[in-house]
Design a protein around this motif. Structure first.
Motif, mmCIF file in Angstrom:
data_model
loop_
_atom_site.group_PDB
_atom_site.id
_atom_site.type_symbol
_atom_site.label_atom_id
_atom_site.label_comp_id
_atom_site.label_asym_id
_atom_site.label_seq_id
_atom_site.Cartn_x
_atom_site.Cartn_y
_atom_site.Cartn_z
ATOM 1 N N ILE A 215 -5.772 6.963 6.865
ATOM 2 C CA ILE A 215 -5.427 6.411 5.557
ATOM 3 C C ILE A 215 -4.823 5.015 5.709
ATOM 4 C CG2 ILE A 215 -4.015 6.733 3.488
ATOM 5 C CD1 ILE A 215 -6.415 8.623 3.742
ATOM 6 N N GLY A 216 -4.047 4.805 6.777
ATOM 7 C CA GLY A 216 -3.500 3.468 7.021
ATOM 8 C C GLY A 216 -4.589 2.435 7.215
ATOM 9 N N ALA A 217 -5.638 2.818 7.938
ATOM 10 C CA ALA A 217 -6.767 1.904 8.148
ATOM 11 C C ALA A 217 -7.539 1.699 6.845
ATOM 12 C CB ALA A 217 -7.688 2.449 9.231
ATOM 13 N N LEU A 218 -7.711 2.780 6.083
ATOM 14 C CA LEU A 218 -8.507 2.712 4.860
ATOM 15 C C LEU A 218 -7.888 1.763 3.829
ATOM 16 C CD1 LEU A 218 -10.908 3.904 3.198
ATOM 17 C CD2 LEU A 218 -9.269 5.598 2.343
ATOM 18 N N VAL A 219 -6.592 1.897 3.601
ATOM 19 C CA VAL A 219 -5.966 1.069 2.555
ATOM 20 C C VAL A 219 -5.960 -0.408 2.929
ATOM 21 C CG1 VAL A 219 -4.545 2.982 1.721
ATOM 22 C CG2 VAL A 219 -3.618 1.440 3.476
ATOM 23 N N LYS B 143 -4.880 7.789 -3.519
ATOM 24 C CA LYS B 143 -5.798 7.713 -4.661
ATOM 25 C C LYS B 143 -6.961 8.697 -4.520
ATOM 26 C CE LYS B 143 -4.630 2.894 -5.598
ATOM 27 N NZ LYS B 143 -5.128 1.495 -5.758
ATOM 28 N N GLY B 144 -6.617 9.914 -4.108
ATOM 29 C CA GLY B 144 -7.612 10.971 -4.033
ATOM 30 C C GLY B 144 -8.348 11.062 -2.716
ATOM 31 N N ILE B 145 -8.126 10.113 -1.833
ATOM 32 C CA ILE B 145 -8.749 10.170 -0.505
ATOM 33 C C ILE B 145 -7.728 10.765 0.464
ATOM 34 C CG2 ILE B 145 -9.812 8.858 1.357
ATOM 35 C CD1 ILE B 145 -10.632 6.780 -0.709
ATOM 36 N N HIS C 89 0.853 -1.193 0.000
ATOM 37 C CA HIS C 89 0.000 0.000 0.000
ATOM 38 C C HIS C 89 0.887 1.240 0.000
ATOM 39 C CE1 HIS C 89 -3.213 -2.780 1.033
ATOM 40 N NE2 HIS C 89 -2.502 -3.187 2.076
ATOM 41 N N SER C 90 0.370 2.330 -0.547
ATOM 42 C CA SER C 90 1.158 3.564 -0.608
ATOM 43 C C SER C 90 0.257 4.778 -0.486
ATOM 44 C CB SER C 90 1.959 3.626 -1.918
ATOM 45 O OG SER C 90 1.081 3.679 -3.041
ATOM 46 N N ALA C 91 0.855 5.900 -0.103
ATOM 47 C CA ALA C 91 0.141 7.173 -0.006
ATOM 48 C C ALA C 91 1.158 8.295 -0.130
ATOM 49 C CB ALA C 91 -0.619 7.278 1.310
ATOM 50 N N ARG C 92 0.719 9.435 -0.677
ATOM 51 C CA ARG C 92 1.611 10.565 -0.910
ATOM 52 C C ARG C 92 1.434 11.595 0.213
ATOM 53 N NH1 ARG C 92 5.620 10.256 -4.528
ATOM 54 N NH2 ARG C 92 4.138 9.354 -6.030
ATOM 55 N N VAL C 93 2.559 12.137 0.699
ATOM 56 C CA VAL C 93 2.537 13.137 1.775
ATOM 57 C C VAL C 93 2.173 14.503 1.202
ATOM 58 C CG1 VAL C 93 3.878 14.277 3.578
ATOM 59 C CG2 VAL C 93 4.280 11.856 3.076
ATOM 60 N N ARG C 94 1.177 15.157 1.771
ATOM 61 C CA ARG C 94 0.770 16.490 1.374
ATOM 62 C C ARG C 94 1.474 17.536 2.250
ATOM 63 N NH1 ARG C 94 -4.267 17.536 -0.809
ATOM 64 N NH2 ARG C 94 -4.747 18.883 0.979
ATOM 65 N N PRO C 95 1.617 18.762 1.798
ATOM 66 C CA PRO C 95 2.338 19.789 2.574
ATOM 67 C C PRO C 95 1.688 20.146 3.910
ATOM 68 C CG PRO C 95 1.289 20.738 0.626
ATOM 69 C CD PRO C 95 1.211 19.258 0.474
ATOM 70 N N ASP C 96 0.394 19.834 4.070
ATOM 71 C CA ASP C 96 -0.268 20.141 5.345
ATOM 72 C C ASP C 96 -0.155 18.992 6.352
ATOM 73 O OD1 ASP C 96 -1.940 18.283 4.197
ATOM 74 O OD2 ASP C 96 -3.726 19.559 4.173
ATOM 75 N N GLY C 97 0.560 17.919 5.996
ATOM 76 C CA GLY C 97 0.757 16.801 6.918
ATOM 77 C C GLY C 97 -0.268 15.696 6.784
ATOM 78 N N THR C 98 -1.196 15.812 5.864
ATOM 79 C CA THR C 98 -2.129 14.715 5.608
ATOM 80 C C THR C 98 -1.562 13.822 4.510
ATOM 81 O OG1 THR C 98 -3.350 16.070 4.004
ATOM 82 C CG2 THR C 98 -4.139 16.068 6.294
ATOM 83 N N LEU C 99 -2.213 12.665 4.289
ATOM 84 C CA LEU C 99 -1.804 11.746 3.232
ATOM 85 C C LEU C 99 -2.883 11.674 2.171
ATOM 86 C CD1 LEU C 99 -0.273 8.687 5.194
ATOM 87 C CD2 LEU C 99 0.821 10.833 4.519
ATOM 88 N N ASP C 100 -2.442 11.407 0.960
ATOM 89 C CA ASP C 100 -3.352 11.266 -0.180
ATOM 90 C C ASP C 100 -3.187 9.860 -0.740
ATOM 91 O OD1 ASP C 100 -4.567 11.215 -2.702
ATOM 92 O OD2 ASP C 100 -4.101 13.313 -3.111
#
Length: 393
Positions: free
Chosen positions: A354-358, A345-347, A332-343
């Motif tokens: 996000i860790g739970a979601l994926v 696939k658009g979520i 699983h993977s996610a991209r780090v956003r500048p505000d500290g959240t993860l993206d």
């Protein structure tokens, strides 16, 4: 375990404070240490309830109590070879009725509860003869039971008459002063690490006190009929106290609590009436060398570590906006956003959400789940959090 019940000793007798030769310990850092200074690392000689009344309110970090068992023995007990079993038949274990025993129990428990700090805990050990009466009294008085712990004996005394099961255990009640005590000491992480990373259990396996550890008099007889093994006290003190804490034992006997407390860099206060027991305890404790402080320091429990937001990883430069985080197996993977959240696939959400979601799970600890690819391979982001904590300390 020996102290006469209240009212048995001469009312004109005065409580004496005996020095035990204890040295080498750092002074207590407790805010009430000035009021306790007369009593720390000392044995108070006399009736336990009267001795406890000398101590200031809310001054004790932990209590260990090994009260009289009230065995209700009738006659002597013989082995198959007709030799007499050395049972507990001392006067301090004799009560005229359950009512008298219950009154005595409430008396010493009341004083112990008074001197306990708000987050202090108490351990009481007993057999089937008394532990249920003690436990009921504790609950009636407002103590909050945290656990009952079973000490399973590796070498119990056999049941010579063959009319009952061999009595192979004793029960310890571990309780806080009241239900509101939430920050009592319990070294869960250390205990788990020492147990092969398995949760510590409430059944403990120790042998009876035998061999060189067993104190004996000049005649070769046991100095005390119910001397507890030091390994048992060490487990208790390392589980529920810290170096520098003051440990109260209202039934000091031959000083097992004091000896173990000194070795583990804790302080003690003991109450004892029997001069013979006191002599054994004093000599025993004086011969103890405390362990080095470095061996006894406790790491900060994870639940007490300061909270560090994920954005602090970006502020410190450990992680950058646009970095790709993955799980340890790169599924699983996610991209780090500048505000500290993860993206993912658009979520968009927190590292935990996000860790739970994926994974399709209701919850996830994002700190242990997400990893960043570095020069030496994947690095768990919790390592970055540890570095930020160290820098902030």
């Amino acid at each position: 375990m020996s102290v006469a019940r209240a009212g048995v000793i001469d009312p004109k007798a005065r409580i004496k404070v005996l020095r035990t030769g204890v040295s080498g310990l750092a002074p207590s850092t407790s805010p009430t240490s000035s009021a306790l200074r007369t009593f720390i690392d000392r044995i108070l000689t006399g009736d336990c309830i009267e001795a406890l009344r000398l101590l200031p309110d809310a001054s004790i970090d932990m209590v260990f109590a090994d009260p009289p068992y009230n065995l209700q023995l009738e006659g002597s007990l013989s082995r198959p070879d007709q030799s007499v079993v050395d049972a507990v038949d001392d006067d301090w274990d004799k009560f005229s009725s359950f009512a008298e025993y219950d009154a005595f129990t409430r008396g010493w428990l009341s004083e112990c509860r008074r001197v306990m700090k708000p987050n202090a805990t108490i351990w009481v050990i007993g057999s089937y003869h008394n532990i249920f009466r003690v436990g009921a009294a504790m609950q009636d008085m407002g103590f909050w039971v945290l656990n009952d712990v079973i000490w399973r004996k590796a070498n119990p005394m056999p049941n010579f008459r063959g009319r009952r099961f061999t009595n192979a255990h004793e029960t310890l009640i571990w309780a806080s002063r009241d239900a509101a005590a939430k920050k009592y000491t319990f070294h869960y992480e250390t205990l788990k690490a020492a147990n092969e990373d398995t949760q510590p259990r409430s059944d403990w396996y120790f042998p009876l006190c035998t061999g060189a550890e067993r104190l004996k008099g000049a005649d070769g007889a046991k100095a005390h009929p119910t001397q507890k093994p030091e390994a048992l006290l060490a487990r208790i003190l390392m589980s529920a106290s810290n170096p520098g804490d003051v440990i109260l034992d209202p039934f000091f006997g031959t000083g097992t609590t004091g000896a173990v407390a000194k070795r583990l860099n804790r302080h003690f206060i003991g109450c004892e009436r029997d001069e013979g027991y006191i002599a054994h305890a004093s000599a025993r404790i004086a011969a103890i060398d405390p362990l080095a402080e470095a061996l006894l320091s406790q790491p900060t429990p994870k639940r007490e570590e300061p909270r560090i937001p994920f954005t602090a990883m970006l502020d410190a430069g450990h992680i950058k906006a646009g970095d790709l985080l993955t799980d340890a197996k790169r599924r699983h993977s996610a991209r780090v956003r500048p505000d500290g959240t993860l993206d993912a696939k658009g979520i968009i959400g927190s590292i935990h959400k996000i860790g739970a979601l994926v994974q399709g799970l209701p919850a996830c600890n994002g700190w242990s789940f997400w990893h960043l690819d570095g020069p030496t391979g994947l690095v768990c982001i919790d390592e970055f959090r540890s570095e930020v904590r160290k820098a902030a300390a």
